[in-house]
Write a protein that holds these residues in place. Sequence first.
Motif, PDB file in Angstrom:
ATOM      1  N   LYS A 230      43.070  37.887  34.113  1.00 40.15           N
ATOM      2  CA  LYS A 230      43.733  38.428  35.156  1.00 40.15           C
ATOM      3  C   LYS A 230      44.454  39.719  34.969  1.00 40.15           C
ATOM      4  O   LYS A 230      44.904  40.172  33.943  1.00 40.15           O
ATOM      5  CB  LYS A 230      44.877  37.461  35.394  1.00 40.15           C
ATOM      6  CG  LYS A 230      44.460  36.124  35.671  1.00 40.15           C
ATOM      7  CD  LYS A 230      43.535  36.110  37.369  1.00 40.15           C
ATOM      8  CE  LYS A 230      43.133  34.591  37.484  1.00 40.15           C
ATOM      9  NZ  LYS A 230      42.260  34.597  38.565  1.00 40.15           N
ATOM     10  N   SER A 231      44.469  40.441  36.025  1.00 41.02           N
ATOM     11  CA  SER A 231      45.200  41.922  36.033  1.00 41.02           C
ATOM     12  C   SER A 231      46.603  41.927  35.392  1.00 41.02           C
ATOM     13  O   SER A 231      47.342  40.911  35.650  1.00 41.02           O
ATOM     14  CB  SER A 231      45.207  42.598  37.342  1.00 41.02           C
ATOM     15  OG  SER A 231      46.156  43.677  37.316  1.00 41.02           O
ATOM     16  N   ASN A 232      46.912  42.749  34.320  1.00 42.18           N
ATOM     17  CA  ASN A 232      48.054  42.772  33.801  1.00 42.18           C
ATOM     18  C   ASN A 232      48.763  44.243  34.099  1.00 42.18           C
ATOM     19  O   ASN A 232      49.791  44.369  33.471  1.00 42.18           O
ATOM     20  CB  ASN A 232      47.916  42.969  32.029  1.00 42.18           C
ATOM     21  CG  ASN A 232      48.824  42.376  31.439  1.00 42.18           C
ATOM     22  OD1 ASN A 232      49.447  41.278  31.530  1.00 42.18           O
ATOM     23  ND2 ASN A 232      49.098  42.957  30.155  1.00 42.18           N
ATOM     24  N   GLN A 400      34.364  45.650  33.497  1.00 38.97           N
ATOM     25  CA  GLN A 400      34.831  44.432  34.276  1.00 38.97           C
ATOM     26  C   GLN A 400      33.538  44.001  35.184  1.00 38.97           C
ATOM     27  O   GLN A 400      32.760  44.983  35.630  1.00 38.97           O
ATOM     28  CB  GLN A 400      35.904  44.553  34.997  1.00 38.97           C
ATOM     29  CG  GLN A 400      37.300  44.159  34.271  1.00 38.97           C
ATOM     30  CD  GLN A 400      37.320  42.748  34.114  1.00 38.97           C
ATOM     31  OE1 GLN A 400      36.600  41.983  34.803  1.00 38.97           O
ATOM     32  NE2 GLN A 400      38.119  41.898  33.240  1.00 38.97           N
ATOM     33  N   ALA A 401      33.430  42.868  35.738  1.00 39.82           N
ATOM     34  CA  ALA A 401      32.507  42.302  36.641  1.00 39.82           C
ATOM     35  C   ALA A 401      32.300  43.228  37.790  1.00 39.82           C
ATOM     36  O   ALA A 401      31.605  43.263  38.204  1.00 39.82           O
ATOM     37  CB  ALA A 401      32.722  40.802  36.979  1.00 39.82           C
ATOM     38  N   ASP A 402      33.497  43.804  38.243  1.00 44.02           N
ATOM     39  CA  ASP A 402      33.613  44.877  39.346  1.00 44.02           C
ATOM     40  C   ASP A 402      33.355  46.082  39.070  1.00 44.02           C
ATOM     41  O   ASP A 402      33.603  47.081  40.063  1.00 44.02           O
ATOM     42  CB  ASP A 402      34.705  44.301  40.382  1.00 44.02           C
ATOM     43  CG  ASP A 402      35.910  45.170  39.794  1.00 44.02           C
ATOM     44  OD1 ASP A 402      35.967  45.303  38.499  1.00 44.02           O
ATOM     45  OD2 ASP A 402      37.024  45.651  40.448  1.00 44.02           O
ATOM     46  N   GLY A 403      32.746  46.445  38.052  1.00 44.25           N
ATOM     47  CA  GLY A 403      32.334  47.718  37.592  1.00 44.25           C
ATOM     48  C   GLY A 403      34.035  48.629  37.513  1.00 44.25           C
ATOM     49  O   GLY A 403      34.903  48.001  36.818  1.00 44.25           O
ATOM     50  N   GLY A 404      33.973  49.686  38.124  1.00 44.82           N
ATOM     51  CA  GLY A 404      35.083  50.553  37.879  1.00 44.82           C
ATOM     52  C   GLY A 404      35.943  50.350  39.054  1.00 44.82           C
ATOM     53  O   GLY A 404      37.112  51.352  39.391  1.00 44.82           O
ATOM     54  N   THR A 405      35.873  49.456  39.944  1.00 43.48           N
ATOM     55  CA  THR A 405      36.739  49.438  41.150  1.00 43.48           C
ATOM     56  C   THR A 405      38.091  48.996  40.635  1.00 43.48           C
ATOM     57  O   THR A 405      39.014  49.572  41.432  1.00 43.48           O
ATOM     58  CB  THR A 405      36.242  48.036  42.019  1.00 43.48           C
ATOM     59  OG1 THR A 405      34.917  48.493  42.397  1.00 43.48           O
ATOM     60  CG2 THR A 405      37.162  47.991  43.099  1.00 43.48           C
ATOM     61  N   TYR A 406      38.425  48.427  39.969  1.00 44.11           N
ATOM     62  CA  TYR A 406      39.763  47.962  39.316  1.00 44.11           C
ATOM     63  C   TYR A 406      40.373  49.418  39.030  1.00 44.11           C
ATOM     64  O   TYR A 406      41.732  49.692  39.304  1.00 44.11           O
ATOM     65  CB  TYR A 406      39.918  47.224  38.439  1.00 44.11           C
ATOM     66  CG  TYR A 406      39.869  47.418  36.929  1.00 44.11           C
ATOM     67  CD1 TYR A 406      40.669  48.104  36.147  1.00 44.11           C
ATOM     68  CD2 TYR A 406      38.312  47.500  36.287  1.00 44.11           C
ATOM     69  CE1 TYR A 406      40.551  48.477  34.817  1.00 44.11           C
ATOM     70  CE2 TYR A 406      37.942  48.096  35.034  1.00 44.11           C
ATOM     71  CZ  TYR A 406      39.123  48.483  34.089  1.00 44.11           C
ATOM     72  OH  TYR A 406      38.831  49.007  33.035  1.00 44.11           O
ATOM     73  N   GLN A 407      39.639  50.357  38.491  1.00 53.04           N
ATOM     74  CA  GLN A 407      40.337  51.549  38.104  1.00 53.04           C
ATOM     75  C   GLN A 407      40.608  52.445  39.328  1.00 53.04           C
ATOM     76  O   GLN A 407      41.606  53.003  39.384  1.00 53.04           O
ATOM     77  CB  GLN A 407      39.230  52.507  37.335  1.00 53.04           C
ATOM     78  CG  GLN A 407      39.007  51.577  35.920  1.00 53.04           C
ATOM     79  CD  GLN A 407      38.075  52.479  34.899  1.00 53.04           C
ATOM     80  OE1 GLN A 407      38.156  53.652  34.869  1.00 53.04           O
ATOM     81  NE2 GLN A 407      37.177  51.848  34.372  1.00 53.04           N
ATOM     82  N   GLY A 433      47.924  44.647  41.300  1.00 51.84           N
ATOM     83  CA  GLY A 433      47.234  43.579  40.489  1.00 51.84           C
ATOM     84  C   GLY A 433      46.643  42.415  41.525  1.00 51.84           C
ATOM     85  O   GLY A 433      45.597  42.109  41.044  1.00 51.84           O
ATOM     86  N   GLN A 434      47.351  42.272  42.400  1.00 52.46           N
ATOM     87  CA  GLN A 434      46.751  41.010  43.258  1.00 52.46           C
ATOM     88  C   GLN A 434      45.154  41.577  43.793  1.00 52.46           C
ATOM     89  O   GLN A 434      44.150  40.833  43.990  1.00 52.46           O
ATOM     90  CB  GLN A 434      47.717  40.691  44.364  1.00 52.46           C
ATOM     91  CG  GLN A 434      48.745  40.030  43.846  1.00 52.46           C
ATOM     92  CD  GLN A 434      49.822  39.909  45.071  1.00 52.46           C
ATOM     93  OE1 GLN A 434      49.721  40.444  46.255  1.00 52.46           O
ATOM     94  NE2 GLN A 434      51.120  39.496  44.578  1.00 52.46           N
ATOM     95  N   GLN A 435      45.088  42.863  44.283  1.00 52.90           N
ATOM     96  CA  GLN A 435      43.906  43.339  44.665  1.00 52.90           C
ATOM     97  C   GLN A 435      42.891  43.323  43.592  1.00 52.90           C
ATOM     98  O   GLN A 435      41.685  43.056  44.050  1.00 52.90           O
ATOM     99  CB  GLN A 435      44.445  44.798  45.365  1.00 52.90           C
ATOM    100  CG  GLN A 435      43.210  45.333  46.036  1.00 52.90           C
ATOM    101  CD  GLN A 435      42.458  44.593  47.251  1.00 52.90           C
ATOM    102  OE1 GLN A 435      43.446  44.055  48.201  1.00 52.90           O
ATOM    103  NE2 GLN A 435      41.364  44.369  47.250  1.00 52.90           N
ATOM    104  N   THR A 438      41.524  39.920  43.234  1.00 50.10           N
ATOM    105  CA  THR A 438      40.492  39.711  44.485  1.00 50.10           C
ATOM    106  C   THR A 438      39.274  40.129  44.212  1.00 50.10           C
ATOM    107  O   THR A 438      38.343  39.496  44.407  1.00 50.10           O
ATOM    108  CB  THR A 438      41.406  39.954  45.621  1.00 50.10           C
ATOM    109  OG1 THR A 438      42.794  39.196  45.787  1.00 50.10           O
ATOM    110  CG2 THR A 438      40.476  39.581  46.874  1.00 50.10           C
ATOM    111  N   ASP A 439      39.425  41.316  43.846  1.00 53.57           N
ATOM    112  CA  ASP A 439      37.976  42.105  43.952  1.00 53.57           C
ATOM    113  C   ASP A 439      37.043  41.560  42.813  1.00 53.57           C
ATOM    114  O   ASP A 439      35.988  41.613  43.003  1.00 53.57           O
ATOM    115  CB  ASP A 439      38.275  43.809  43.567  1.00 53.57           C
ATOM    116  CG  ASP A 439      38.938  44.261  44.867  1.00 53.57           C
ATOM    117  OD1 ASP A 439      38.587  43.870  46.097  1.00 53.57           O
ATOM    118  OD2 ASP A 439      39.540  45.530  44.720  1.00 53.57           O
ATOM    119  N   ILE A 440      37.513  41.351  41.562  1.00 58.40           N
ATOM    120  CA  ILE A 440      37.170  40.937  40.572  1.00 58.40           C
ATOM    121  C   ILE A 440      36.398  39.392  40.736  1.00 58.40           C
ATOM    122  O   ILE A 440      35.462  39.152  40.416  1.00 58.40           O
ATOM    123  CB  ILE A 440      37.795  41.143  39.005  1.00 58.40           C
ATOM    124  CG1 ILE A 440      38.000  42.106  38.755  1.00 58.40           C
ATOM    125  CG2 ILE A 440      37.082  40.078  38.075  1.00 58.40           C
ATOM    126  CD1 ILE A 440      38.974  42.411  37.605  1.00 58.40           C
TER     127      ILE A 440
END
Length: 444
Positions: A230-232, A400-407, A433-435, A438-440
């Motif tokens: 989970k996002s930290n 991550q599974a969503d590539g670089g979207t979290y970045q 963090g919530q977003q 959700t994306d991942i």
Amino acid sequence: MPRTRRLTAAATVVAALSALATACTGQSGTAASDDPNKEVTLNFWHGWSAPSEAKAIEENIARFEKAHPNIKVKVTGNMTDDKINQALRAGGDKAPDVVSSFTTDSVGKFCNSGAFADLNPFLQKSGIDKAKVFPKTLLEYTQFNGNQCTLPLLNDAYGLVYNKDAFKAAGITEPPKTWSQFVEVAQKLTKPDGDSYGQLGVMPTYHGYETTPVRLAAQWSPKYFDADGKSNVAKDPAFASMLTAQKDLVVKLGGYEKLEKFRSTFGDEWSAEHPFHKGQVAMQIDGEWRAAMAKEAGVTFEIGTAPLPVPDDQVADYGKGYLSGTIMGIASGSKKQNASWELVKYMTTDTEAVVAFANAIHNVPSTLAALESPNLQVTPEFKTFIDIARHPKSNTTPAQADGGTYQLTFQDLAYAVEKGDVADIPAGLAKTGQQIDTDIAKAK
């Protein structure tokens, strides 16, 4: 070097590679059945475009073909991720068998979808212990959940490049090691000129070329995800500390609007018109290529390099930095995977090949042996980045599974914070963090 241009266009690259990963699933490396000793021609696509870089690739390929006379390599350079995406979707004999990409952000998506073959079986078959060949951080950004679908091909380390003459004129005797020293030095080096600057200590805004949120955050040694994946970002104080420190520096150097107005006068990052080359800024957050480029641009001042400063409470870890680099993989749809592996193995693990390529394009080598090679050309300015690459606390952004979207999601928050659109940083991080979670979840 110029190849890093594509790292700054993160949104475009992630979009292109996300489509690629979704479209191109295929067999893993264990399904490879071609005979690598037979006559074969491989299609190798890469993104380098400068004449010196293209020449370096051709020289490496020539050495490979001499050692493997049955394998011919058709090289196609200056290939964008969009073009690679389209070719792999179309498939056929003209599609690339081997791909070199400047983007590490989408490794998770590459591996998760099967767009690139898992290289673990090839490594095992060749008797290569990857942990003994590559630095730990580089292995982290080239695999996902145990799937080693890419390998490192050269390395980028980020640090501080500075104008020694400007330092001397301001009475500064050494580069700053802590963030508070960095702020003090940046202020000393800044010479306001009305609503602009005669000289700026450093351009602190996130649009300032290589000054990205993740590269600054690396100095705080952040943990992007917890043990459960989970996002930290809302729980690790490193993120709030970095955002607060950068925002404070923006304010102390004149404020966001004044800085951005000055930034609009800057020349291209890859030309002689770069603001560091022209003396518009005295310090530059940049990669190992900047000092060499500045010298090639004919700067008249003496250049210094150093690691980026660390938070005051982490001074013992001074010397660390953000690491990234080029990745290399085998298209899962290729029917020549064993022959392709011979090329990938040579370019990523052969010490002579890695060192020759690093020397040619002024990048940090990507294997432990190449970092120690006596044939590696190391100037005093370049040694700084070699040391950053070796530092045990240097770090990167995890796959991550969503590539670089979290970045990009974190980057969007950072943009809003520095601009003043988000004043409550903890609340902003919680929403971010919530977003990210959700994306991942959608990407899995």
